[in-house]
Design a protein around this motif. Structure first.
Motif, PDB file in Angstrom:
ATOM      1  N   TRP A  79       0.896  -1.528  -0.015  1.00  0.00           N
ATOM      2  CA  TRP A  79       0.193   0.047   0.102  1.00  0.00           C
ATOM      3  C   TRP A  79       0.885   1.051   0.564  1.00  0.00           C
ATOM      4  O   TRP A  79       0.471   2.448  -0.393  1.00  0.00           O
ATOM      5  N   LEU A  80       2.396   1.277   0.437  1.00  0.00           N
ATOM      6  CA  LEU A  80       2.672   2.316   0.749  1.00  0.00           C
ATOM      7  C   LEU A  80       3.612   2.560  -0.991  1.00  0.00           C
ATOM      8  O   LEU A  80       3.386   4.048  -1.270  1.00  0.00           O
ATOM      9  N   PHE A  81       3.893   1.827  -1.623  1.00  0.00           N
ATOM     10  CA  PHE A  81       3.803   2.341  -2.696  1.00  0.00           C
ATOM     11  C   PHE A  81       3.588   2.314  -3.766  1.00  0.00           C
ATOM     12  O   PHE A  81       3.572   2.275  -5.116  1.00  0.00           O
ATOM     13  N   ARG A  82       2.154   1.241  -3.451  1.00  0.00           N
ATOM     14  CA  ARG A  82       0.955   1.013  -4.706  1.00  0.00           C
ATOM     15  C   ARG A  82       0.584   2.286  -5.058  1.00  0.00           C
ATOM     16  O   ARG A  82       0.399   3.052  -4.475  1.00  0.00           O
ATOM     17  N   GLY A  83       0.089   3.079  -6.272  1.00  0.00           N
ATOM     18  CA  GLY A  83      -0.444   3.573  -6.975  1.00  0.00           C
ATOM     19  C   GLY A  83      -0.069   5.214  -6.252  1.00  0.00           C
ATOM     20  O   GLY A  83       1.032   5.601  -6.236  1.00  0.00           O
ATOM     21  N   ASP A  84      -1.014   5.820  -4.961  1.00  0.00           N
ATOM     22  CA  ASP A  84      -0.760   6.923  -4.470  1.00  0.00           C
ATOM     23  C   ASP A  84      -0.468   6.655  -3.216  1.00  0.00           C
ATOM     24  O   ASP A  84      -1.047   7.814  -2.730  1.00  0.00           O
ATOM     25  N   ILE A 130       1.607   6.751  -0.105  1.00  0.00           N
ATOM     26  CA  ILE A 130       3.175   7.242   0.531  1.00  0.00           C
ATOM     27  C   ILE A 130       4.392   7.625   0.359  1.00  0.00           C
ATOM     28  O   ILE A 130       4.769   8.577  -0.450  1.00  0.00           O
ATOM     29  N   LEU A 131       4.736   6.816  -0.456  1.00  0.00           N
ATOM     30  CA  LEU A 131       6.452   6.656  -0.679  1.00  0.00           C
ATOM     31  C   LEU A 131       6.010   6.808  -2.663  1.00  0.00           C
ATOM     32  O   LEU A 131       7.241   7.735  -2.094  1.00  0.00           O
ATOM     33  N   THR A 132       5.335   6.367  -2.890  1.00  0.00           N
ATOM     34  CA  THR A 132       5.068   6.471  -4.212  1.00  0.00           C
ATOM     35  C   THR A 132       5.039   8.330  -4.520  1.00  0.00           C
ATOM     36  O   THR A 132       5.935   8.495  -5.391  1.00  0.00           O
ATOM     37  N   ALA A 133       4.023   8.964  -4.009  1.00  0.00           N
ATOM     38  CA  ALA A 133       3.906   9.738  -3.885  1.00  0.00           C
ATOM     39  C   ALA A 133       4.926  11.076  -3.217  1.00  0.00           C
ATOM     40  O   ALA A 133       5.065  11.678  -4.509  1.00  0.00           O
ATOM     41  N   GLY A 134       5.324  10.691  -2.552  1.00  0.00           N
ATOM     42  CA  GLY A 134       6.770  11.302  -2.251  1.00  0.00           C
ATOM     43  C   GLY A 134       7.891  11.030  -3.164  1.00  0.00           C
ATOM     44  O   GLY A 134       9.190  12.154  -3.401  1.00  0.00           O
ATOM     45  N   LEU A 135       8.574   9.595  -3.747  1.00  0.00           N
ATOM     46  CA  LEU A 135       9.391   9.695  -5.293  1.00  0.00           C
ATOM     47  C   LEU A 135       8.798  10.634  -6.366  1.00  0.00           C
ATOM     48  O   LEU A 135       9.248  11.284  -6.588  1.00  0.00           O
ATOM     49  N   GLU A 136       7.646  10.639  -6.505  1.00  0.00           N
ATOM     50  CA  GLU A 136       6.752  11.620  -8.074  1.00  0.00           C
ATOM     51  C   GLU A 136       6.844  12.992  -6.803  1.00  0.00           C
ATOM     52  O   GLU A 136       7.466  13.613  -8.074  1.00  0.00           O
ATOM     53  N   TRP A 137       6.973  13.372  -6.156  1.00  0.00           N
ATOM     54  CA  TRP A 137       7.784  14.825  -5.919  1.00  0.00           C
ATOM     55  C   TRP A 137       9.930  14.784  -5.693  1.00  0.00           C
ATOM     56  O   TRP A 137       9.114  16.239  -6.195  1.00  0.00           O
ATOM     57  N   TRP A 138       9.432  13.546  -5.462  1.00  0.00           N
ATOM     58  CA  TRP A 138      11.243  14.763  -5.025  1.00  0.00           C
ATOM     59  C   TRP A 138      11.900  14.373  -6.420  1.00  0.00           C
ATOM     60  O   TRP A 138      12.612  15.422  -7.336  1.00  0.00           O
ATOM     61  N   THR A 139      11.086  13.761  -7.348  1.00  0.00           N
ATOM     62  CA  THR A 139      11.810  13.132  -8.925  1.00  0.00           C
ATOM     63  C   THR A 139      10.730  13.968  -9.962  1.00  0.00           C
ATOM     64  O   THR A 139      11.629  14.353 -11.077  1.00  0.00           O
ATOM     65  N   GLY A 140       9.647  14.919  -9.898  1.00  0.00           N
ATOM     66  CA  GLY A 140       9.164  15.297 -10.953  1.00  0.00           C
ATOM     67  C   GLY A 140       8.208  14.615 -12.149  1.00  0.00           C
ATOM     68  O   GLY A 140       8.333  15.176 -12.546  1.00  0.00           O
ATOM     69  N   ARG A 141       8.674  13.170 -12.200  1.00  0.00           N
ATOM     70  CA  ARG A 141       7.649  12.105 -12.734  1.00  0.00           C
ATOM     71  C   ARG A 141       7.224  10.999 -12.438  1.00  0.00           C
ATOM     72  O   ARG A 141       6.818  11.117 -11.175  1.00  0.00           O
ATOM     73  N   ASP A 142       6.057  10.912 -12.671  1.00  0.00           N
ATOM     74  CA  ASP A 142       4.969   9.435 -12.812  1.00  0.00           C
ATOM     75  C   ASP A 142       6.157   8.250 -12.212  1.00  0.00           C
ATOM     76  O   ASP A 142       6.227   7.998 -13.079  1.00  0.00           O
ATOM     77  N   ILE A 143       5.892   7.758 -11.789  1.00  0.00           N
ATOM     78  CA  ILE A 143       6.397   6.379 -10.737  1.00  0.00           C
ATOM     79  C   ILE A 143       5.329   4.903 -10.871  1.00  0.00           C
ATOM     80  O   ILE A 143       4.544   5.476 -10.067  1.00  0.00           O
ATOM     81  N   ALA A 144       5.290   3.829 -11.388  1.00  0.00           N
ATOM     82  CA  ALA A 144       4.445   2.889 -11.091  1.00  0.00           C
ATOM     83  C   ALA A 144       6.015   1.593 -10.971  1.00  0.00           C
ATOM     84  O   ALA A 144       6.076   0.715 -11.195  1.00  0.00           O
ATOM     85  N   MET A 145       5.978   1.955  -9.739  1.00  0.00           N
ATOM     86  CA  MET A 145       6.830   1.002  -9.027  1.00  0.00           C
ATOM     87  C   MET A 145       6.248  -0.160  -9.016  1.00  0.00           C
ATOM     88  O   MET A 145       7.046  -2.009  -9.495  1.00  0.00           O
TER      89      MET A 145
END
Length: 340
Positions: free
Chosen positions: A172-177, A179-194
């Protein structure tokens, strides 16, 4: 006389325990050489539909299972030898892929795909678990006595969580939206699909396994640190040995039997990796040998299970674990003979 009475009491108990352990293994071993299939028969079924002047009837042949007097599906069992093992390993396809030098073609075969991930998952996480566990033990050992209890409790939290629940939580932390995925997207400025490719899923699985199991290794190593000879530590300090030297030449050799023990437990547990596959829902990209056995036992559209192939897959998993344990068992045997 007392020894004979004790032996007469213990021997049947030990024998019963060995039979209790060996019976399921023997059953799975024998089942891998047999195939049990339902008995089918073809029957003519006439289906009539109402028409304007008369009914329209159609006769068709259908295949259906034969039922016994109790209404249960009748089955037949035949001895197939190593056919189930060949069906699991698919040696012809595997050898053709190897001769062609096509890793992709080999990775398409379920068994070799599962074996590749299982071996990599086991051998990569092993040193990480041992190293992280040793680090946790050293942190606890060097913590002030007043906070040592809370430090032990916090370090044990990942190990207390049920494996499937822990895997779902990381999912759940990495899936879709998450928390960790949202943080990585904010940091890198890219959409991330882990979970869109296999290698990122495998990395997350390895991270979860180390996070979950390392506290167990840490507590084992912390218990071993309590038995380190303090005179040796003080002598090393007087000789000017650094912290790294004391760790390398005193602490690690002293903890080596425990390191071997933790490595054996980890190898046996990780080679049977299953919870991560279910918790991360990775069947589309990553599978393991244990999951492959489970998949064979899952009923297909006809309601039948590939019990023979599941038994063969289970036996191959056990053989793999035994092969991985050979170096550790040899070291343990040498150490035991040396002590004697």
């Amino acid at each position: 006389m007392k020894f004979k009475t004790f032996a007469a009491f213990v021997a049947p108990s030990v024998l019963m325990m060995l039979l209790f352990i060996a019976a399921p293994l023997v059953s799975v071993f024998l089942q891998s050489f047999k195939v049990t299939l339902p008995v089918y028969e073809q029957v003519e079924v006439e289906t009539c539909t109402p028409g304007f002047l008369e009914q329209t009837c159609v006769t068709e042949v259908k295949t259906q299972p034969v039922l016994d007097e109790a209404g249960q599906i009748m089955t037949t069992t035949r001895w197939v030898g190593f056919e189930s093992y060949r069906n699991v390993i698919e040696p012809d396809r595997a050898w053709a892929a190897i001769k062609a030098g096509s890793w992709q073609a080999l990775n398409v075969i379920d068994f070799w795909k599962a074996l590749r991930f299982t071996l990599m998952f086991t051998l990569v996480t092993l040193p990480l678990v041992v190293g992280t566990g040793l680090l946790i033990a050293l942190v606890i050992e060097n913590a002030a006595k007043g906070i040592r209890g809370p430090v032990i409790f916090i370090s044990l939290l990942p190990f207390i969580i049920t494996p499937v629940i822990g895997a779902l939580s990381i999912n759940w932390l990495f899936r879709g939206d998450g928390i960790l995925t949202a943080g990585l997207e904010w940091w890198t400025g890219r959409d991330i699909a882990m979970f869109a490719q296999a290698w990122t899923i495998e990395l997350i699985m390895m991270f979860y396994r180390v996070w979950h199991v390392a506290p167990f290794a840490g507590i084992i190593f912390y218990a071993g640190l309590q038995t380190v000879n303090r005179d040796s530590i003080e002598s090393a300090l007087l000789d000017g040995a650094s912290r790294l030297d004391r760790l390398r030449y005193i602490i690690v050799p002293h903890l080596m039997p425990l390191i071997v023990f933790v490595a054996m437990i980890h190898l046996m547990d990780t080679y049977r990796v299953f919870e991560e596959i279910v918790g991360f829902r990775s069947q589309g990209h990553v599978i393991s040998l244990q999951w492959l056995t489970y998949d064979f036992l899952t009923p297909n559209e006809a309601g039948t299970r590939s019990i023979s192939r599941a038994s063969a897959s289970a036996m191959l998993t056990m053989i793999g674990i035994a092969i991985l344990l050979v170096p550790l068992l040899r070291r343990t045997w040498r150490d035991h003979k040396g002590v004697r």
